[in-house]
Design an enzyme around this catalytic site. Structure first.
Site, PDB file in Angstrom:
ATOM      1  N   ARG A 166       0.841  -1.214   0.000  1.00 48.71           N
ATOM      2  CA  ARG A 166       0.000   0.000   0.000  1.00 48.71           C
ATOM      3  C   ARG A 166       0.874   1.261   0.000  1.00 48.71           C
ATOM      4  O   ARG A 166       0.603   2.223   0.709  1.00 48.71           O
ATOM      5  CB  ARG A 166      -0.941   0.041   1.219  1.00 48.71           C
ATOM      6  N   SER A 240     -10.635  -0.291   3.659  1.00 52.81           N
ATOM      7  CA  SER A 240      -9.833  -0.573   4.858  1.00 52.81           C
ATOM      8  C   SER A 240      -9.242   0.719   5.401  1.00 52.81           C
ATOM      9  O   SER A 240      -8.583   1.450   4.661  1.00 52.81           O
ATOM     10  CB  SER A 240      -8.671  -1.510   4.514  1.00 52.81           C
ATOM     11  N   GLU A 336      -4.548   3.986   6.480  1.00 51.06           N
ATOM     12  CA  GLU A 336      -4.278   3.754   5.050  1.00 51.06           C
ATOM     13  C   GLU A 336      -4.681   4.934   4.148  1.00 51.06           C
ATOM     14  O   GLU A 336      -3.890   5.330   3.290  1.00 51.06           O
ATOM     15  CB  GLU A 336      -4.993   2.477   4.598  1.00 51.06           C
TER      16      GLU A 336
HETATM   17  C1  LIG Z   1     -15.381   0.177  -0.493  1.00 49.87           C
HETATM   18  C2  LIG Z   1     -13.913   0.370  -0.753  1.00 49.87           C
HETATM   19  C3  LIG Z   1     -13.108  -0.740  -0.970  1.00 49.87           C
HETATM   20  C4  LIG Z   1     -11.741  -0.582  -1.224  1.00 49.87           C
HETATM   21  N1  LIG Z   1     -10.987  -1.696  -1.452  1.00 49.87           N
HETATM   22  C5  LIG Z   1      -9.668  -1.583  -1.702  1.00 49.87           C
HETATM   23  C6  LIG Z   1      -8.866  -2.744  -1.934  1.00 49.87           C
HETATM   24  O1  LIG Z   1      -9.353  -3.866  -1.942  1.00 49.87           O
HETATM   25  N2  LIG Z   1      -7.532  -2.569  -2.156  1.00 49.87           N
HETATM   26  C7  LIG Z   1      -6.959  -1.328  -2.178  1.00 49.87           C
HETATM   27  O2  LIG Z   1      -5.748  -1.248  -2.389  1.00 49.87           O
HETATM   28  N3  LIG Z   1      -7.697  -0.206  -1.981  1.00 49.87           N
HETATM   29  C8  LIG Z   1      -9.025  -0.311  -1.739  1.00 49.87           C
HETATM   30  N4  LIG Z   1      -9.785   0.825  -1.522  1.00 49.87           N
HETATM   31  C9  LIG Z   1      -9.140   2.156  -1.564  1.00 49.87           C
HETATM   32  C10 LIG Z   1      -9.297   2.903  -2.918  1.00 49.87           C
HETATM   33  O3  LIG Z   1     -10.309   2.335  -3.687  1.00 49.87           O
HETATM   34  C11 LIG Z   1      -7.998   2.886  -3.716  1.00 49.87           C
HETATM   35  O4  LIG Z   1      -6.953   3.465  -2.961  1.00 49.87           O
HETATM   36  C12 LIG Z   1      -8.126   3.665  -5.037  1.00 49.87           C
HETATM   37  O5  LIG Z   1      -6.968   3.465  -5.815  1.00 49.87           O
HETATM   38  C13 LIG Z   1      -8.360   5.137  -4.831  1.00 49.87           C
HETATM   39  O6  LIG Z   1      -8.677   5.704  -6.095  1.00 49.87           O
HETATM   40  P1  LIG Z   1      -9.320   7.134  -6.211  1.00 49.87           P
HETATM   41  O7  LIG Z   1      -9.355   7.493  -7.646  1.00 49.87           O
HETATM   42  O8  LIG Z   1     -10.633   7.154  -5.509  1.00 49.87           O
HETATM   43  O9  LIG Z   1      -8.247   8.008  -5.425  1.00 49.87           O
HETATM   44  P2  LIG Z   1      -8.489   9.308  -4.524  1.00 49.87           P
HETATM   45  O10 LIG Z   1      -9.148   8.905  -3.249  1.00 49.87           O
HETATM   46  O11 LIG Z   1      -9.143  10.357  -5.329  1.00 49.87           O
HETATM   47  O12 LIG Z   1      -6.995   9.732  -4.216  1.00 49.87           O
HETATM   48  C14 LIG Z   1      -6.181   8.932  -3.385  1.00 49.87           C
HETATM   49  C15 LIG Z   1      -4.762   9.523  -3.364  1.00 49.87           C
HETATM   50  O13 LIG Z   1      -4.218   9.458  -4.676  1.00 49.87           O
HETATM   51  C16 LIG Z   1      -3.882  10.760  -5.161  1.00 49.87           C
HETATM   52  N5  LIG Z   1      -4.229  10.755  -6.591  1.00 49.87           N
HETATM   53  C17 LIG Z   1      -5.420  10.436  -7.137  1.00 49.87           C
HETATM   54  N6  LIG Z   1      -5.320  10.442  -8.468  1.00 49.87           N
HETATM   55  C18 LIG Z   1      -4.069  10.827  -8.772  1.00 49.87           C
HETATM   56  C19 LIG Z   1      -3.360  11.016  -9.986  1.00 49.87           C
HETATM   57  N7  LIG Z   1      -3.912  10.820 -11.185  1.00 49.87           N
HETATM   58  N8  LIG Z   1      -2.059  11.408  -9.913  1.00 49.87           N
HETATM   59  C20 LIG Z   1      -1.452  11.606  -8.729  1.00 49.87           C
HETATM   60  N9  LIG Z   1      -2.062  11.426  -7.537  1.00 49.87           N
HETATM   61  C21 LIG Z   1      -3.367  11.034  -7.571  1.00 49.87           C
HETATM   62  C22 LIG Z   1      -4.726  11.720  -4.334  1.00 49.87           C
HETATM   63  O14 LIG Z   1      -4.107  12.995  -4.259  1.00 49.87           O
HETATM   64  C23 LIG Z   1      -4.731  11.008  -2.996  1.00 49.87           C
HETATM   65  O15 LIG Z   1      -3.534  11.245  -2.308  1.00 49.87           O
HETATM   66  C24 LIG Z   1     -11.163   0.713  -1.261  1.00 49.87           C
HETATM   67  C25 LIG Z   1     -11.984   1.835  -1.051  1.00 49.87           C
HETATM   68  C26 LIG Z   1     -13.350   1.669  -0.802  1.00 49.87           C
HETATM   69  C27 LIG Z   1     -14.212   2.879  -0.602  1.00 49.87           C
END
Ligand SMILES: Cc1cc2nc3c(=O)[nH]c(=O)nc-3n(C[C@H](O)[C@H](O)[C@H](O)COP(=O)(O)OP(=O)(O)OC[C@H]3O[C@@H](n4cnc5c(N)ncnc54)[C@H](O)[C@@H]3O)c2cc1C
Length: 341
Positions: A166, A240, A336
């Site tokens: 992670r 998580s 996380e």
């Molecule tokens: C129900 C649920 C289940 C989940 N299950 C998992 C799982 O099984 N495994 C897992 O690893 N994660 C899981 N996650 C966490 C999440 O889905 C991941 O971390 C996902 O990659 C976040 O994507 P996002 O576009 O929503 O990022 P955001 O929440 O929008 O951003 C997260 C971080 O990334 C940065 N960021 C976003 N996009 C960019 C970009 N293009 N360039 C540079 N920085 C950027 C943001 O500034 C921030 O720091 C889960 C979340 C939820 C709500």
């Protein structure tokens, strides 16, 4: 196309916890050509930039005195390589799960175990998303990014991303410096499913499936996830909330001796990973609720917003859980999701 900058925009629709905080400046990015304008705007107005995708890994605790940019860069490309592998490139604003389904429909395999993870392709490398025995680092070939410091485009190979559990260089070493614009994966035309993890094999037996089809495996994993995790559209959450702690083997063995039911997995040599959910559950937190903030009743690892909780309310519960687990097991849980401001 020129990019529009707005002021004082609520981020409630842009984060999966549903926290109602606002951004001083806000813009939606739909092509990489707009990046220099974002950099200029942030310099002229002396504000830092926060890029977000689906907002599913964020804890927003107060209004942000920043320029928040929602990444919606689209685009999908696929190319067969002479060695039988397939190179697949996706724009960073593509939604992750539909992207995974598209690869499978195109006969390019390797991402099926990462089905139904919320968010965008561009955020996936930030914390090296992982599930059911697969991490994105296992499939990522390189990514394209824009460096806010220099204003230049840069390519990072998988090795250069410094992926960990992670974690990546973008999360720990250079937070906020690079905007990922596209990610390229190396996938396979041969379907080699990873089935030994997280109850997949048991579900296959229950469904009388000897060897699943790729989309069937994606459906099955989605079904397992739906029984364990709350849908953000129904109950605000970020998946998580804590990482599984990684501790030295000798410390893990002592704990196992004291708590024979302790759930642990071998990690890198000399280290073990403990199930954070088990540690939290032992302390009776599952289903705990304080106002609209709480711990999900079916999974102690997930903190939830039942409606009007704030990021501060969630962090208060998180802090109490960390203190409790530390006092009982001597293990500090690490949060996380990314917390802002
Ligand atoms: C129900 C649920 C289940 C989940 N299950 C998992 C799982 O099984 N495994 C897992 O690893 N994660 C899981 N996650 C966490 C999440 O889905 C991941 O971390 C996902 O990659 C976040 O994507 P996002 O576009 O929503 O990022 P955001 O929440 O929008 O951003 C997260 C971080 O990334 C940065 N960021 C976003 N996009 C960019 C970009 N293009 N360039 C540079 N920085 C950027 C943001 O500034 C921030 O720091 C889960 C979340 C939820 C709500």
């Amino acid at each position: 196309m020129t990019i529009e900058f707005q002021e004082n925009i609520s981020l409630k629709p842009y984060n999966s916890f549903g926290f109602d905080v606002s951004a001083r400046y806000f813009a939606v990015l739909d092509n990489a050509g707009q990046l220099p304008a974002i950099r200029d705007f942030s310099q002229q107005n002396r504000v830092s930039v926060l890029f977000i995708g689906g907002g599913s890994n964020l804890v927003l605790t107060a209004d942000l005195d920043q320029l928040v940019v929602v990444n919606q860069i689209q685009g999908l490309q696929m190319q067969d390589n002479p060695d039988g592998s397939v190179s697949v490139t996706a724009g960073a604003g593509e939604e992750w799960h539909p992207f995974v389904r598209w690869t499978l429909q195109q006969g390019a395999y390797g991402l099926e175990n990462l089905s139904l993870i919320p968010g965008t392709v561009g955020a996936a490398p930030i914390q090296n998303i992982g599930a059911y025995g697969v991490e994105i680092k296992d499939r990522l070939s390189f990514l394209d990014a824009f460096d806010l410091e220099t204003g230049e485009s840069v390519v990072f190979t998988a090795d250069e991303c410094q992926f960990g559990y992670r974690d990546s260089l973008f999360k720990s070493r250079f937070p906020g410096r690079y905007l990922i614009t596209a990610v390229t994966f190396t996938l396979s035309r041969e379907f080699k499913p990873v089935l030994h993890y997280g109850g997949i094999d048991e579900q296959l037996r229950q469904r009388n499936i000897d060897f699943p089809e790729p989309l069937q495996l994606s459906d099955l994993i989605s079904d397992i996830r739906n029984t364990k995790l709350p849908q953000p559209a129904q109950i605000g959450n970020a998946g998580s909330f804590f990482k599984n702690p990684v501790i030295p083997v000798d410390q893990a063995e002592k704990l196992k001796h004291e708590y024979p039911n302790l759930v642990l997995f071998a990690d890198k040599s000399g280290y073990c990973k403990l199930a954070a959910g088990w540690l939290i559950d032992q302390q009776g937190w599952k289903g705990h609720r304080q106002g609209d903030a709480g711990v999900y009743a079916k999974q102690a690892l997930v903190l939830v917003n039942y409606g009007a909780a704030s990021g501060v309310d969630i962090l208060e519960i998180a802090g109490a859980i960390q203190a409790d687990v530390y006092q009982q097991f001597g293990v500090m849980l690490e949060i996380e999701p990314r917390c802002y401001p």
